[in-house]
Scaffold this motif. Structure first.
Motif, short mmCIF file in Angstrom:
data_model
loop_
_atom_site.label_atom_id
_atom_site.label_comp_id
_atom_site.label_asym_id
_atom_site.label_seq_id
_atom_site.Cartn_x
_atom_site.Cartn_y
_atom_site.Cartn_z
N TYR A 46 0.87 -1.16 0.02
CA TYR A 46 -0.02 0.10 -0.05
C TYR A 46 0.72 1.38 0.16
N VAL A 47 0.71 1.94 -1.09
CA VAL A 47 1.61 3.48 -1.25
C VAL A 47 0.70 4.49 -0.86
N LEU A 48 1.32 5.35 0.63
CA LEU A 48 0.56 6.26 1.08
C LEU A 48 1.15 7.56 0.50
N ASN A 49 0.36 8.56 -0.08
CA ASN A 49 0.99 9.65 -0.86
C ASN A 49 1.46 10.92 0.32
N GLY A 50 1.09 10.86 1.38
CA GLY A 50 1.59 11.68 2.20
C GLY A 50 0.81 12.92 2.27
N SER A 51 -0.50 12.84 1.80
CA SER A 51 -1.60 13.99 1.79
C SER A 51 -2.88 13.54 1.85
N THR A 52 -3.19 12.71 1.48
CA THR A 52 -4.78 11.96 1.84
C THR A 52 -5.14 10.57 2.09
N SER A 53 -3.77 9.81 1.93
CA SER A 53 -3.94 8.37 2.38
C SER A 53 -3.76 7.93 3.65
N PHE A 54 -4.88 7.19 4.23
CA PHE A 54 -4.76 6.35 5.42
C PHE A 54 -5.83 5.51 5.44
N VAL A 55 -5.85 4.53 6.56
CA VAL A 55 -6.75 3.59 6.52
C VAL A 55 -7.36 3.81 7.95
N SER A 56 -8.98 3.88 7.90
CA SER A 56 -9.75 4.09 9.18
C SER A 56 -10.21 2.49 9.64
N THR A 57 -10.58 2.60 10.79
CA THR A 57 -11.43 1.35 11.37
C THR A 57 -12.62 1.56 11.58
N PRO A 58 -13.49 0.60 11.83
CA PRO A 58 -15.11 0.73 11.84
C PRO A 58 -15.65 0.88 12.92
N THR A 59 -14.75 0.42 14.01
CA THR A 59 -15.52 0.26 15.32
C THR A 59 -14.80 1.16 16.50
N SER A 60 -15.35 1.94 17.21
CA SER A 60 -14.78 2.22 18.28
C SER A 60 -14.51 1.44 19.46
N VAL A 61 -13.44 1.73 20.08
CA VAL A 61 -12.82 0.83 21.40
C VAL A 61 -12.69 1.80 22.46
N ARG A 62 -13.09 1.07 23.83
CA ARG A 62 -13.05 1.99 24.93
C ARG A 62 -11.81 1.63 25.56
N ASN A 63 -10.95 2.62 25.57
CA ASN A 63 -9.89 2.85 26.48
C ASN A 63 -8.95 1.43 26.34
N PRO A 64 -8.41 1.21 25.11
CA PRO A 64 -7.45 -0.05 25.42
C PRO A 64 -6.15 0.06 26.25
N THR A 65 -5.87 -0.48 27.20
CA THR A 65 -4.99 -0.44 28.14
C THR A 65 -3.75 -1.29 27.73
N THR A 66 -4.18 -2.67 27.18
CA THR A 66 -3.23 -3.67 27.08
C THR A 66 -3.14 -3.77 25.69
N PHE A 67 -2.37 -3.84 24.97
CA PHE A 67 -2.08 -3.76 23.53
C PHE A 67 -0.97 -3.70 22.86
N SER A 68 -1.02 -4.53 21.45
CA SER A 68 0.25 -4.31 20.73
C SER A 68 -0.07 -3.73 19.26
#
Length: 284
Positions: free
Chosen positions: A115-137
């Motif tokens: 995936y080539v990101l152009n530095g101005s408009t490219s990114f990926v969003s996720t569909p679901t909100s998450v409540r305060n993740p405290t343990t993660f990688s």
């Protein structure tokens, strides 16, 4: 038969026996074309089999703790970043979506492009909100020559600039990797070396109450803070490739990442050093 002829006959027979013995000896000692030889010049040299052959198989092995796993191998113009985890939490490609197969490519034994990101408009969003993740990688493969931009992080807004934002991995103005979290104060851990050399790199950032903050680069732990164990408490979205890093140490001018990515993932567990090393090795 005369004595002279008898002596000559015995001599010829003896010579034939000697010649035959020489031929047999050389046949046993001489190497063949199909022979194989090896030489070890250092007794500490070792070789082994990698735990996983592909990046896909490496991340699949940790599926039970995945929030999402995006392989980012879709074709140019794709709208959906397919989630290969059991969560089935497909992401959305925002802005320009371009796919390419650079040489070299991270995870060369995996199918799909980068995936080539152009530095101005490219990114990926996720569909679901998450409540305060405290343990993660957080994990992603990336390649860039540009200092600046967020690789992966957590923000209060799904697609616009987030008012609350932390748990972020970004590149600072010096080209170093930074992993930052916030809880009353800002805390970051930073890689000692630059990552803007145009080579593929693998980053994993982990956090928990038990381990604090850890930042791994190319399979090795490069920075940590065991004392900082709690990020900011809010509900938000994981994002890949863009969100604000305003006010963070080494803040770049551009918050969009410029470069290529493969295999972005977030887990609800802390990956162990062995898991991180296995994921990195699978892409080499």
């Amino acid at each position: 038969m005369t004595a002279a002829r008898l002596r000559d006959g015995k001599l010829v027979a003896l010579l034939l026996v000697v010649a035959l013995a020489v031929v047999v000896l050389f046949a046993q000692l001489a190497p063949t074309r199909s022979a194989f030889s090896a030489k070890v010049t250092n007794s500490s040299n070792s070789a082994g089999t990698a735990a996983y052959f592909t990046c896909a198989s490496a991340v699949d092995a940790d599926d039970a703790g995945a929030t999402f796993r995006y392989r980012l191998g879709e074709a140019t113009g794709a709208k959906t970043a397919a989630d290969s985890s059991v969560a089935a939490s497909n992401g959305t490609y925002q802005g320009s979506m371009v796919a390419a197969t650079p040489s070299p490519i991270a995870c060369p034994r995996d199918t799909g492009s980068a995936y080539v990101l152009n530095g101005s408009t490219s990114f990926v969003s996720t569909p679901t909100s998450v409540r305060n993740p405290t343990t993660f990688s957080e994990e992603v493969w990336f390649r860039t020559t540009v200092a600046g931009g967020m690789l992966i992080g957590f923000g209060s807004n799904q697609v616009a600039v987030s008012g609350q934002h932390d748990r972020q991995v970004y590149i600072n103005t010096a080209g170093q990797l930074v992993f930052g979290a916030y809880s009353s104060t800002t805390q970051v851990v930073t890689s000692p070396s630059s990552v803007t050399d145009g080579a593929w790199h693998h980053v994993v950032a982990t956090m928990s109450a038990a381990t604090g903050m850890r930042l791994y680069l190319d399979g090795a732990l490069v920075a940590s803070n065991a004392a900082y164990t709690a990020p900011e408490n809010y509900t938000g979205y994981w994002r890949v490739g863009y969100d604000t890093v305003s006010g963070w140490p080494g803040q770049p001018n551009n918050f969009f990442f410029t470069g290529s990515m493969r295999f972005a993932a977030v887990y609800t567990t802390v990956l162990t050093p062995a898991q991180v090393a296995n994921h990195s090795a699978a892409g080499r």
